[in-house]
Design a protein around this motif. Structure first.
Motif, PDB file in Angstrom:
ATOM      1  N   GLY A 100     -50.364  -3.723  -2.987  1.00  0.00           N
ATOM      2  CA  GLY A 100     -49.934  -2.713  -2.024  1.00  0.00           C
ATOM      3  C   GLY A 100     -49.753  -1.367  -2.692  1.00  0.00           C
ATOM      4  N   SER A 101     -48.528  -0.872  -2.682  1.00  0.00           N
ATOM      5  CA  SER A 101     -48.232   0.448  -3.254  1.00  0.00           C
ATOM      6  C   SER A 101     -47.076   0.344  -4.253  1.00  0.00           C
ATOM      7  N   SER A 104     -44.558   3.207  -3.946  1.00  0.00           N
ATOM      8  CA  SER A 104     -43.700   3.063  -2.774  1.00  0.00           C
ATOM      9  C   SER A 104     -42.633   2.006  -3.032  1.00  0.00           C
ATOM     10  N   SER A 199     -38.719  -6.055   0.867  1.00  0.00           N
ATOM     11  CA  SER A 199     -39.430  -4.776   1.000  1.00  0.00           C
ATOM     12  C   SER A 199     -40.342  -4.491  -0.180  1.00  0.00           C
ATOM     13  N   GLY A 203     -43.394  -7.010   0.498  1.00  0.00           N
ATOM     14  CA  GLY A 203     -44.009  -6.087   1.439  1.00  0.00           C
ATOM     15  C   GLY A 203     -43.848  -6.459   2.900  1.00  0.00           C
ATOM     16  N   THR A 204     -42.681  -6.985   3.277  1.00  0.00           N
ATOM     17  CA  THR A 204     -42.446  -7.374   4.663  1.00  0.00           C
ATOM     18  C   THR A 204     -41.501  -6.382   5.341  1.00  0.00           C
ATOM     19  N   GLU A 205     -41.355  -6.528   6.628  1.00  0.00           N
ATOM     20  CA  GLU A 205     -40.425  -5.723   7.406  1.00  0.00           C
ATOM     21  C   GLU A 205     -39.001  -6.144   7.069  1.00  0.00           C
ATOM     22  N   PRO A 212     -41.489   0.932   4.566  1.00  0.00           N
ATOM     23  CA  PRO A 212     -42.709   1.402   3.894  1.00  0.00           C
ATOM     24  C   PRO A 212     -43.390   0.269   3.123  1.00  0.00           C
ATOM     25  N   PRO A 213     -44.653   0.462   2.692  1.00  0.00           N
ATOM     26  CA  PRO A 213     -45.383  -0.578   1.960  1.00  0.00           C
ATOM     27  C   PRO A 213     -44.673  -0.964   0.666  1.00  0.00           C
ATOM     28  N   ASP A 217     -49.715  -6.068  -0.508  1.00  0.00           N
ATOM     29  CA  ASP A 217     -50.271  -5.751   0.811  1.00  0.00           C
ATOM     30  C   ASP A 217     -50.339  -7.066   1.576  1.00  0.00           C
ATOM     31  N   THR A 219     -49.476  -9.375   5.391  1.00  0.00           N
ATOM     32  CA  THR A 219     -49.244  -9.389   6.838  1.00  0.00           C
ATOM     33  C   THR A 219     -48.645 -10.724   7.228  1.00  0.00           C
TER      34      THR A 219
END
Length: 278
Positions: A100-101, A104, A199, A203-205, A212-213, A217, A219
């Motif tokens: 991902g990032s 970030s 987070s 990388g989850t909500e 943020p990412p 990465d 889903t």
């Protein structure tokens, strides 16, 4: 009045720090620095206002053992969230598509650090602790846990189930961690580890905030009870189950250590809720 003054003092730092962090969104290093600075300042402000209004040593934020307790709490938080993700992945609800990032993710360390510290100081350090003195541990745990869940209903992708889950998870587990140790450092670390895993790492909500990412990465797809839907894995039944188990363990430890405060009778002297850790 002490509850009001303490809450206002910490909330003011949280608000100003939050505004500063939001103002520099997109700048990783400033987000990291301002987030960590907010966390540090809030600790000193809490210690100052409690000492000023209660005329006592602030044992719940004693410096001795702070690093170890926060570190263990962080590891536990990351581990618990990793267990949630592992179970969701097993059912096909979590998919990683690549890197991902990283930058970030680094900024999220500062943001989540500020959130974890300020929220624990307000909810466990002020609200739970002071209500517990008169209402006892169990009633205070229930009331502050319910309020904590309701506050999260204001988040962008919040759901009623998500709020209930947060009330059980954070309101229960984090409060129980404080009761078991009578120190805020463990729940601070636990809160930070849980949020940073959700987070920056996976990388989850997080709590439906439009996070943020993160480093990965990824889903999520599948039934809301499994994945948590738009609220994130905190709305997953796995999160509820694992956090309930942790809550039971912490409260068992608290009972063994004699740290459960009973309901205070009108003619009784105030209970000492913030006894030094043993």
């Amino acid at each position: 009045m002490r509850l009001l003054w303490q809450l206002l003092a910490v909330a003011a730092v949280a608000f100003l720090g939050g505004q500063a962090v939001f103002a520099v969104q997109g700048n990783t290093w400033l987000t990291l620095a301002l987030g960590l600075l907010t966390a540090v300042i809030s600790v000193f402000v809490y210690r100052w206002v409690v000492r000023r209004t209660e005329k006592r040593d602030v044992t719940e934020l004693a410096w001795k053992g702070a690093t170890a307790a926060t570190s263990w709490g962080t590891l536990l938080g990351v581990g618990l969230f990793a267990l949630v993700i592992a179970n969701i992945t097993f059912l096909g609800g979590y998919q990683v598509h690549g890197l991902g990032s990283p930058m970030s993710a680094l900024g999220l360390v500062g943001f989540m650090g500020a959130a974890a510290v300020t929220e624990e100081l307000m909810w466990r350090g002020v609200l739970f602790r002071i209500i517990e003195e008169r209402a006892g541990t169990w009633i205070s745990l229930g009331l502050t846990g319910l309020a904590f869940g309701l506050v999260h209903m204001a988040n962008p992708h919040a759901t009623l189930w998500g709020a209930i889950a947060i009330a059980i998870e954070a309101g229960g587990m984090l409060t129980a961690a404080y009761v078991a140790t009578r120190s805020l450092w463990l729940p601070i670390g636990l809160h930070f580890g849980w949020n940073i895993a959700g987070s920056a790492l996976f990388g989850t909500e997080v709590s439906g905030n439009g996070t943020p990412p993160g480093l990965l990465d990824a889903t999520m797809s599948g039934h809301t009870l499994i994945t948590g839907g738009g609220f994130g894995p905190e709305g997953s039944i796995y999160s509820v189950v694992f956090c309930v188990i942790a809550t039971v363990v912490f409260m068992w430890i608290a009972r063994r250590r004699g740290r459960i405060v009973p309901v205070r009778r009108r003619d009784a002297r105030p209970a000492t809720a913030a006894a030094p850790p043993r």
